[in-house]
Design a protein around this motif. Structure first.
Motif, PDB file in Angstrom:
ATOM      1  N   UNK A  77      -3.610  -0.426   3.154  1.00 18.96           N
ATOM      2  CA  UNK A  77      -3.078   0.850   1.979  1.00 18.96           C
ATOM      3  C   UNK A  77      -1.944   1.531   2.719  1.00 18.96           C
ATOM      4  N   UNK A  78      -1.896   1.877   3.718  1.00 17.01           N
ATOM      5  CA  UNK A  78      -0.941   2.963   4.415  1.00 17.01           C
ATOM      6  C   UNK A  78       0.504   1.790   4.398  1.00 17.01           C
ATOM      7  N   UNK A 101       2.000   1.490   1.028  1.00 14.76           N
ATOM      8  CA  UNK A 101       2.632   2.670   0.581  1.00 14.76           C
ATOM      9  C   UNK A 101       3.960   2.715   1.086  1.00 14.76           C
ATOM     10  N   UNK A 143       6.394   0.279  -0.623  1.00 15.26           N
ATOM     11  CA  UNK A 143       6.801   0.668  -2.042  1.00 15.26           C
ATOM     12  C   UNK A 143       7.784   1.925  -1.671  1.00 15.26           C
ATOM     13  N   UNK A 144       7.489   2.777  -0.890  1.00 15.91           N
ATOM     14  CA  UNK A 144       8.633   3.827  -0.696  1.00 15.91           C
ATOM     15  C   UNK A 144       9.895   3.287  -0.124  1.00 15.91           C
ATOM     16  N   UNK A 179      -6.740  -0.051  -6.234  1.00 11.18           N
ATOM     17  CA  UNK A 179      -5.425   0.103  -6.141  1.00 11.18           C
ATOM     18  C   UNK A 179      -4.564  -0.877  -6.715  1.00 11.18           C
ATOM     19  N   UNK A 180      -3.241  -0.522  -6.826  1.00 12.02           N
ATOM     20  CA  UNK A 180      -2.252  -1.322  -7.689  1.00 12.02           C
ATOM     21  C   UNK A 180      -1.145  -1.700  -6.840  1.00 12.02           C
TER      22      UNK A 180
END
Lengths: 279, 279
Positions: free
Chosen positions: A199-200, A203, A206-207, A230-231
């Motif tokens: 998940x990290x 993220x 995507x950032x 989550x997506x």
């Protein structure tokens, strides 16, 4: 008016109780509450109560609990803690989630197979330049996952690099993901050490304006609740956490009640859960 | 060689033990493991051990645990379960997370204030057409959140609709989020009943090609681990789950040890955590 046989008196004479101890490394890691739920369900259905010990990979805390357990004539111990402690001869002891050769009884997931499944899934999704996150080396399951994944990648002649992570602690996940992106300049796939780290990484990707799974694909390990929510949905290797707890409690109660145990070391099968984070 | 005073013998004569019972509605809901960790830390630091009871809002399971606890001469009970049960006079009893008027001792979050903070944050982020998710009515904290949020929205003359959810169960989150989008055709803000449901609403919004927070903004409640790790980061109301557990255990131990308790009903402050899901 609520008079029940006094279990304290009974256990004093029988030198045992219907209490089992459960040692966990970190109850705030979302894997362990599921395991605890499995333990508690089996125990409750069979008239045992569960004493919870959160030992945080801290040998002093573990010692303290073993002392407590002895004072209360506890009938057996389930331990998902780091496993440095040797078998305690005085009461039955079942290891959860970590199988050590010198231990007699354990229930765990076949993490080597889990690592293989993750490696295969990434190869089938056309991973060309793969980062494999290695969990902490003192955790035997983490080594098994790594070794399973590497065996598949090596057999296929795939291009990969290993990123060492020192901890599974959830509060280190963001920092670790940033470090991964700062260390490796170009990659298209990540085999994460667990779902929290996946998940990290997602993220951070995507950032940094990478598309998932088109630019970077990610596979996790565990199948936590949030992995489904989550997506994009996280493709991951499901560990049967509840079942590890439930079957571990059954094995322990069988030992306490002196039943015959056929398989002393039980490995449960992990499973690939396909969602949207692999191509 | 490991001889310790036998606590079983001691508790037989003293009619008490250094054991406390902890009743939880659902240990697989990620809020409760944090609470359990707080309980366990305080207990351990003060020489108590914690017996875990996962009662799943099931009155029979709760009865069974109360019976167990009595058999083992347990010294006190912490309960985050539904609270239908009246105070048990035989041992000290502290309610966690739910303050009922007829109960004497409780530690909870000020959920009415939490609801207000959520409502204010959405108004400050220019929410014009707001969906307020109402948690299950039998959960007192859920009512307090709703009433706090509505008080702020009403005072501002805001346009809102209330979406009733019957459960906090995590396996119903996706279905509930789909139902929300199917029920209401046009809205720009969602005040979710907790972070799990916020995550599910966010996923459904992204699947339906809404941008977050530009098209739809979302605020959660709880501040779970994954709320920080998801993208966009979830703005939410943090409940001090660990502190509820820790302070609850302190209150219970003070009661057991007959210390003076000044505040019988303690409400801890929730806090707005700003991330990226509000405009």
């Amino acid at each position: 008016m609520g008079y029940y046989p006094n279990e304290v008196a009974r256990s004093l004479y029988q030198k045992s109780s219907k209490m089992i101890g459960l040692l966990l490394p970190d109850i705030s890691n979302p894997y362990f509450p599921l395991l605890a739920k499995g333990v508690e369900d089996y125990a409750q259905q069979n008239g045992y109560i569960v004493i919870l010990g959160n030992v945080e990979d801290n040998a002093d805390k573990e010692d303290m609990y073993v002392k407590f357990f002895s004072q209360y004539n506890i009938s057996g111990v389930l331990s998902a803690a780091s496993g440095k402690r040797k078998n305690n001869d005085r009461v039955p002891y079942v290891l959860l989630d970590r199988a050590l050769e010198e231990e007699n009884y354990s229930i765990s997931t076949d993490d080597r197979l889990g690592g293989k499944l993750a490696g295969q899934a990434v190869l089938e999704s056309r991973g060309k330049n793969i980062i494999v996150m290695a969990g902490p080396r003192h955790v035997s399951g983490a080594n098994d996952r790594l070794s399973g994944a590497l065996s598949v990648l090596n057999a296929a002649g795939a291009s990969y690099r290993v990123f060492e992570t020192e901890t599974f602690q959830v509060d280190k996940a963001e920092e670790t993901a940033q470090k991964l992106f700062n260390t490796f300049k170009s990659f298209d796939s990540v085999i994460a050490s667990n779902d929290v780290f996946a998940l990290a990484v997602m993220k951070e990707a995507i950032k940094r304006k990478h598309r998932i799974p088109e630019d970077i694909q990610i596979i996790g390990y565990d199948d936590m609740l949030f992995s489904r929510l989550m997506y994009p949905g996280l493709t991951t290797i499901a560990q049967p956490a509840y079942e590890v707890g439930f079957k571990g409690a059954k094995m322990l109660v069988d030992l306490i009640e002196k039943k015959v145990i056929i398989d002393k070391i039980v490995k449960l099968q992990p499973e690939l859960i396909r969602r949207d984070s692999l191509r």
